[in-house]
Design a protein around this motif. Structure first.
Motif, PDB file in Angstrom:
ATOM      1  N   TYR A  18     -10.328  -0.522  -0.029  1.00  0.00           N
ATOM      2  CA  TYR A  18      -9.611   0.022   1.124  1.00  0.00           C
ATOM      3  C   TYR A  18      -8.194  -0.538   1.128  1.00  0.00           C
ATOM      4  CZ  TYR A  18     -14.014   1.616   3.054  1.00  0.00           C
ATOM      5  OH  TYR A  18     -15.190   2.251   3.254  1.00  0.00           O
ATOM      6  N   ARG A  19      -7.264   0.218   1.661  1.00  0.00           N
ATOM      7  CA  ARG A  19      -5.887  -0.245   1.813  1.00  0.00           C
ATOM      8  C   ARG A  19      -5.453   0.074   3.239  1.00  0.00           C
ATOM      9  NH1 ARG A  19      -1.126  -1.753   0.506  1.00  0.00           N
ATOM     10  NH2 ARG A  19       0.732  -0.524   0.234  1.00  0.00           N
ATOM     11  N   TYR A  20      -5.094  -0.950   3.973  1.00  0.00           N
ATOM     12  CA  TYR A  20      -4.669  -0.782   5.353  1.00  0.00           C
ATOM     13  C   TYR A  20      -3.164  -0.972   5.441  1.00  0.00           C
ATOM     14  CZ  TYR A  20      -9.595  -1.230   6.445  1.00  0.00           C
ATOM     15  OH  TYR A  20     -10.949  -1.052   6.500  1.00  0.00           O
ATOM     16  N   GLU A  21      -2.549  -0.282   6.383  1.00  0.00           N
ATOM     17  CA  GLU A  21      -1.123  -0.415   6.632  1.00  0.00           C
ATOM     18  C   GLU A  21      -0.878  -0.461   8.131  1.00  0.00           C
ATOM     19  OE1 GLU A  21       0.928   2.826   4.804  1.00  0.00           O
ATOM     20  OE2 GLU A  21       0.489   2.133   2.784  1.00  0.00           O
ATOM     21  N   ILE A  22       0.176  -1.149   8.518  1.00  0.00           N
ATOM     22  CA  ILE A  22       0.606  -1.169   9.910  1.00  0.00           C
ATOM     23  C   ILE A  22       1.907  -0.392   9.972  1.00  0.00           C
ATOM     24  CG2 ILE A  22       1.376  -2.604  11.833  1.00  0.00           C
ATOM     25  CD1 ILE A  22      -0.406  -4.829  10.691  1.00  0.00           C
ATOM     26  N   ALA A  49       8.993  -8.262  15.762  1.00  0.00           N
ATOM     27  CA  ALA A  49       8.949  -7.086  14.887  1.00  0.00           C
ATOM     28  C   ALA A  49       7.524  -6.845  14.384  1.00  0.00           C
ATOM     29  CB  ALA A  49       9.892  -7.287  13.713  1.00  0.00           C
ATOM     30  N   ALA A  50       7.313  -5.727  13.727  1.00  0.00           N
ATOM     31  CA  ALA A  50       5.991  -5.291  13.261  1.00  0.00           C
ATOM     32  C   ALA A  50       5.244  -6.390  12.498  1.00  0.00           C
ATOM     33  CB  ALA A  50       6.137  -4.063  12.384  1.00  0.00           C
ATOM     34  N   TYR A  51       3.959  -6.378  12.615  1.00  0.00           N
ATOM     35  CA  TYR A  51       3.096  -7.334  11.945  1.00  0.00           C
ATOM     36  C   TYR A  51       2.950  -6.968  10.478  1.00  0.00           C
ATOM     37  CZ  TYR A  51       1.609  -9.292  16.415  1.00  0.00           C
ATOM     38  OH  TYR A  51       1.558  -9.920  17.624  1.00  0.00           O
ATOM     39  N   LEU A  52       2.540  -7.937   9.665  1.00  0.00           N
ATOM     40  CA  LEU A  52       2.374  -7.735   8.229  1.00  0.00           C
ATOM     41  C   LEU A  52       0.933  -8.069   7.839  1.00  0.00           C
ATOM     42  CD1 LEU A  52       5.628  -9.473   7.027  1.00  0.00           C
ATOM     43  CD2 LEU A  52       5.245  -7.019   7.294  1.00  0.00           C
ATOM     44  N   ILE A  53       0.451  -7.431   6.773  1.00  0.00           N
ATOM     45  CA  ILE A  53      -0.896  -7.677   6.265  1.00  0.00           C
ATOM     46  C   ILE A  53      -0.796  -8.435   4.952  1.00  0.00           C
ATOM     47  CG2 ILE A  53      -3.018  -6.609   5.410  1.00  0.00           C
ATOM     48  CD1 ILE A  53      -2.379  -4.210   7.205  1.00  0.00           C
ATOM     49  N   ASP A  54      -1.521  -9.545   4.851  1.00  0.00           N
ATOM     50  CA  ASP A  54      -1.589 -10.316   3.617  1.00  0.00           C
ATOM     51  C   ASP A  54      -2.636  -9.649   2.729  1.00  0.00           C
ATOM     52  OD1 ASP A  54      -1.944 -12.092   1.539  1.00  0.00           O
ATOM     53  OD2 ASP A  54      -2.166 -13.846   2.816  1.00  0.00           O
TER      54      ASP A  54
END
Length: 57
Positions: A18-22, A49-54
């Motif tokens: 799966y690949r998630y994006e914000i 500002a927008a959150y990031l996914i590790d």
């Protein structure tokens, strides 16, 4: 892992990761996604500002 009829473990049938994006346009920096992420892979500060996914997590 799941077991088949012979009680031998088998791997998960999902083959594609799966690949998630914000979305930066939709992110309200409300912490909901950060709190819901069981892997602890989302970082950011509430109200910033927008959150990031590790992606490593």
């Amino acid at each position: 892992m799941i077991k088949n009829g012979e009680e031998k473990p088998t791997t998960n049938p999902v083959t594609a990761p799966y690949r998630y994006e914000i979305s930066a346009e939709q992110c309200r920096s409300c912490d909901r996604c950060k709190k819901a992420c069981k892997a602890g892979a989302i970082r950011g500060e509430r109200g910033q500002a927008a959150y990031l996914i590790d992606e490593e997590k």
